[in-house]
Design a protein around this motif. Structure first.
Motif, PDB file in Angstrom:
ATOM      1  N   GLY A  54      -9.098  17.291   1.448  1.00  0.00           N
ATOM      2  CA  GLY A  54      -7.731  17.763   1.612  1.00  0.00           C
ATOM      3  C   GLY A  54      -6.735  17.236   0.605  1.00  0.00           C
ATOM      4  O   GLY A  54      -5.536  17.486   0.747  1.00  0.00           O
ATOM      5  N   LEU A  55      -7.189  16.511  -0.403  1.00  0.00           N
ATOM      6  CA  LEU A  55      -6.273  15.937  -1.385  1.00  0.00           C
ATOM      7  C   LEU A  55      -6.151  16.840  -2.608  1.00  0.00           C
ATOM      8  O   LEU A  55      -7.130  17.432  -3.059  1.00  0.00           O
ATOM      9  CB  LEU A  55      -6.760  14.556  -1.831  1.00  0.00           C
ATOM     10  N   ASP A  56      -4.931  16.905  -3.161  1.00  0.00           N
ATOM     11  CA  ASP A  56      -4.738  17.627  -4.414  1.00  0.00           C
ATOM     12  C   ASP A  56      -5.234  16.755  -5.569  1.00  0.00           C
ATOM     13  O   ASP A  56      -5.551  15.574  -5.378  1.00  0.00           O
ATOM     14  CB  ASP A  56      -3.259  18.009  -4.588  1.00  0.00           C
ATOM     15  N   ASN A 114      -3.416  13.261  -6.046  1.00  0.00           N
ATOM     16  CA  ASN A 114      -3.733  12.251  -5.035  1.00  0.00           C
ATOM     17  C   ASN A 114      -5.218  11.888  -5.036  1.00  0.00           C
ATOM     18  O   ASN A 114      -5.579  10.771  -4.674  1.00  0.00           O
ATOM     19  CB  ASN A 114      -3.301  12.751  -3.651  1.00  0.00           C
ATOM     20  N   THR A 115      -6.066  12.809  -5.470  1.00  0.00           N
ATOM     21  CA  THR A 115      -7.485  12.479  -5.638  1.00  0.00           C
ATOM     22  C   THR A 115      -7.633  11.347  -6.652  1.00  0.00           C
ATOM     23  O   THR A 115      -8.352  10.368  -6.422  1.00  0.00           O
ATOM     24  CB  THR A 115      -8.283  13.712  -6.095  1.00  0.00           C
ATOM     25  N   ASP A 116      -6.945  11.464  -7.784  1.00  0.00           N
ATOM     26  CA  ASP A 116      -7.000  10.405  -8.797  1.00  0.00           C
ATOM     27  C   ASP A 116      -6.401   9.101  -8.273  1.00  0.00           C
ATOM     28  O   ASP A 116      -6.877   8.011  -8.612  1.00  0.00           O
ATOM     29  CB  ASP A 116      -6.256  10.842 -10.066  1.00  0.00           C
ATOM     30  N   LEU A 117      -5.368   9.201  -7.420  1.00  0.00           N
ATOM     31  CA  LEU A 117      -4.755   8.019  -6.822  1.00  0.00           C
ATOM     32  C   LEU A 117      -5.769   7.283  -5.944  1.00  0.00           C
ATOM     33  O   LEU A 117      -5.926   6.056  -6.044  1.00  0.00           O
ATOM     34  CB  LEU A 117      -3.543   8.458  -5.990  1.00  0.00           C
ATOM     35  N   PHE A 118      -6.471   8.012  -5.101  1.00  0.00           N
ATOM     36  CA  PHE A 118      -7.492   7.415  -4.239  1.00  0.00           C
ATOM     37  C   PHE A 118      -8.625   6.820  -5.072  1.00  0.00           C
ATOM     38  O   PHE A 118      -9.112   5.725  -4.781  1.00  0.00           O
ATOM     39  CB  PHE A 118      -8.056   8.467  -3.279  1.00  0.00           C
ATOM     40  N   LYS A 119      -9.042   7.546  -6.103  1.00  0.00           N
ATOM     41  CA  LYS A 119     -10.134   7.051  -6.948  1.00  0.00           C
ATOM     42  C   LYS A 119      -9.767   5.722  -7.602  1.00  0.00           C
ATOM     43  O   LYS A 119     -10.605   4.820  -7.711  1.00  0.00           O
ATOM     44  CB  LYS A 119     -10.470   8.084  -8.025  1.00  0.00           C
ATOM     45  N   GLY A 120      -8.516   5.608  -8.049  1.00  0.00           N
ATOM     46  CA  GLY A 120      -8.082   4.357  -8.661  1.00  0.00           C
ATOM     47  C   GLY A 120      -8.172   3.190  -7.700  1.00  0.00           C
ATOM     48  O   GLY A 120      -8.588   2.086  -8.076  1.00  0.00           O
ATOM     49  N   GLY A 134      -2.946  15.868   3.614  1.00  0.00           N
ATOM     50  CA  GLY A 134      -3.159  14.891   2.548  1.00  0.00           C
ATOM     51  C   GLY A 134      -2.367  13.617   2.752  1.00  0.00           C
ATOM     52  O   GLY A 134      -2.874  12.511   2.500  1.00  0.00           O
ATOM     53  N   ASN A 135      -1.122  13.736   3.217  1.00  0.00           N
ATOM     54  CA  ASN A 135      -0.312  12.541   3.428  1.00  0.00           C
ATOM     55  C   ASN A 135      -0.751  11.769   4.670  1.00  0.00           C
ATOM     56  O   ASN A 135      -0.627  10.538   4.715  1.00  0.00           O
ATOM     57  CB  ASN A 135       1.170  12.920   3.513  1.00  0.00           C
ATOM     58  N   TRP A 167       0.816  -1.209   0.000  1.00  0.00           N
ATOM     59  CA  TRP A 167       0.000   0.000   0.000  1.00  0.00           C
ATOM     60  C   TRP A 167       0.850   1.260   0.000  1.00  0.00           C
ATOM     61  O   TRP A 167       0.439   2.291  -0.565  1.00  0.00           O
ATOM     62  CB  TRP A 167      -0.964   0.001   1.182  1.00  0.00           C
ATOM     63  N   ALA A 168       2.018   1.208   0.603  1.00  0.00           N
ATOM     64  CA  ALA A 168       2.909   2.370   0.568  1.00  0.00           C
ATOM     65  C   ALA A 168       3.310   2.688  -0.871  1.00  0.00           C
ATOM     66  O   ALA A 168       3.387   3.855  -1.271  1.00  0.00           O
ATOM     67  CB  ALA A 168       4.147   2.112   1.414  1.00  0.00           C
ATOM     68  N   LYS A 169       3.542   1.632  -1.657  1.00  0.00           N
ATOM     69  CA  LYS A 169       3.888   1.841  -3.062  1.00  0.00           C
ATOM     70  C   LYS A 169       2.683   2.360  -3.835  1.00  0.00           C
ATOM     71  O   LYS A 169       2.794   3.297  -4.640  1.00  0.00           O
ATOM     72  CB  LYS A 169       4.403   0.540  -3.674  1.00  0.00           C
ATOM     73  N   ARG A 170       1.503   1.762  -3.625  1.00  0.00           N
ATOM     74  CA  ARG A 170       0.295   2.181  -4.335  1.00  0.00           C
ATOM     75  C   ARG A 170      -0.053   3.642  -4.033  1.00  0.00           C
ATOM     76  O   ARG A 170      -0.489   4.385  -4.918  1.00  0.00           O
ATOM     77  CB  ARG A 170      -0.899   1.306  -3.934  1.00  0.00           C
TER      78      ARG A 170
END
Length: 329
Positions: free
Chosen positions: A189-191, A194-200, A163-164, A113-116
């Motif tokens: 609070g996500l840019d 990172n919003t797209d990262l969470f969505k994925g 965000g982090n 998960w740290a990598k993802r």
């Protein structure tokens, strides 16, 4: 599997904060719990999880009361919930142990998960790098020497941005590979990156057949993922059901029109309402397809060049405003 929430009720003194909330999830997907600030969404989630006592109602998972013993639940809270002065790795291992994940398995999952989530730099020491050394005293030509790495200091939660910290809490929510995932304002609070990262990641969890409950003020994001919704206002459910069916029930009454010359007179002539207007671009409310087609015919007959003519159902944002906007203090 199924989740059934029946007649949840909560009062603080004389004030009712959740009144008779009920909904069901009979198949995997995303259920959206929406409402204005103070509508009762977070209180409802905390009652579902047993974090708050209920004044009435029950929550069942596969016919038995929902608990950590009957269901593997992952929860991402809206507020930050990390211990500020403990290392992130220690906290991840601690929360994994609470969910029955062995230390060895937890370390593998944390690495994944740290990598993802692109959070490795906050959890792991950078690898020592090597470079070819210039010939110098004590070093033979052709040999290399290691660049001495700075000692790695484990990061603490209060050293991270909002965000982090959200990334670490998302890892905690997912580390037990939960069946039911509850996300309270997950993108707060996500840019955009990172919003797209969470969505994925949310899409991946949906694809795995997980059950997700999402509470969010970002209507476009909810609309992107959810299948069924409940909109709450002042502690009560004011709209509930399948989002596609709800939108169909409104009909295609929103028209986006863009022309090369002014179309205001033609819009007014057919009796449609202009919601917004800017440089010959209009958002229009029509009574239905008949009125929209009448406007289109008038524009074509008059020779008005049309760039965009898009008749659509209302968005979730528009439905939300209609249901709670006039009654929200």
């Amino acid at each position: 599997m199924s989740l059934v929430v029946s007649h949840l009720h909560k009062k603080y003194g004389d004030k009712t904060v959740v009144e008779d909330l009920s909904f069901e999830m009979n198949q995997p997907g995303v259920y959206a719990l929406l409402g204005t600030n103070g509508a009762g969404k977070t209180t409802s989630i905390r009652m579902m999880l047993g974090m708050l006592a209920r004044d009435g109602g029950e929550v069942l998972w596969n016919g038995t009361p929902l608990s950590s013993e009957t269901c593997n639940v992952g929860y991402l809270a809206e507020e930050r919930g990390l211990y500020p002065k403990y290392s992130l790795m220690d906290q991840l291992l601690y929360f994994a142990s609470l969910r029955g994940v062995s230390k060895a398995e937890a370390k593998e999952r944390i690495r994944y998960w740290a990598k993802r989530l692109e959070a490795e730099e906050y959890l792991y020491a950078p690898q020592a790098s090597t470079e070819a050394a210039e010939p110098s005293k004590g070093v033979r030509p052709g040999k290399s020497r290691s660049r001495k790495a700075t000692a790695f200091k484990p990061k603490l939660a209060d050293q991270l941005s909002k965000g982090n910290q959200q990334k670490i809490q998302f890892m905690i929510a997912l580390i037990s590979d939960p069946e039911l995932i509850i996300l309270d304002e997950p993108l707060s609070g996500l840019d955009p990156v990172n919003t797209d990262l969470f969505k994925g990641i949310i899409r991946d969890e949906i694809a795995k057949g997980k059950y997700l409950i999402m509470s969010s003020h970002q209507m476009a994001t909810v609309e992107e993922f959810c299948t069924d919704i409940t909109i709450m206002n002042r502690s009560k459910s004011v709209l509930q059901g399948n989002l596609n069916e709800i939108k169909k029930s409104y009909g295609r009454v929103n028209l986006h029109l863009k022309t090369e010359t002014s179309a205001t007179a033609y819009i007014q002539a057919v009796g449609a309402a202009i919601v917004t207007e800017k440089e010959n671009e209009y958002q229009i409310k029509v009574s239905g397809e008949e009125q929209a087609n009448k406007l289109l015919s008038a524009l074509i007959t008059a020779g008005v060049p049309i760039i965009t003519f898009d008749l659509r159902e209302p968005s979730l944002h528009e439905i939300f405003i209609e249901k709670v906007g006039d009654h929200h203090e």
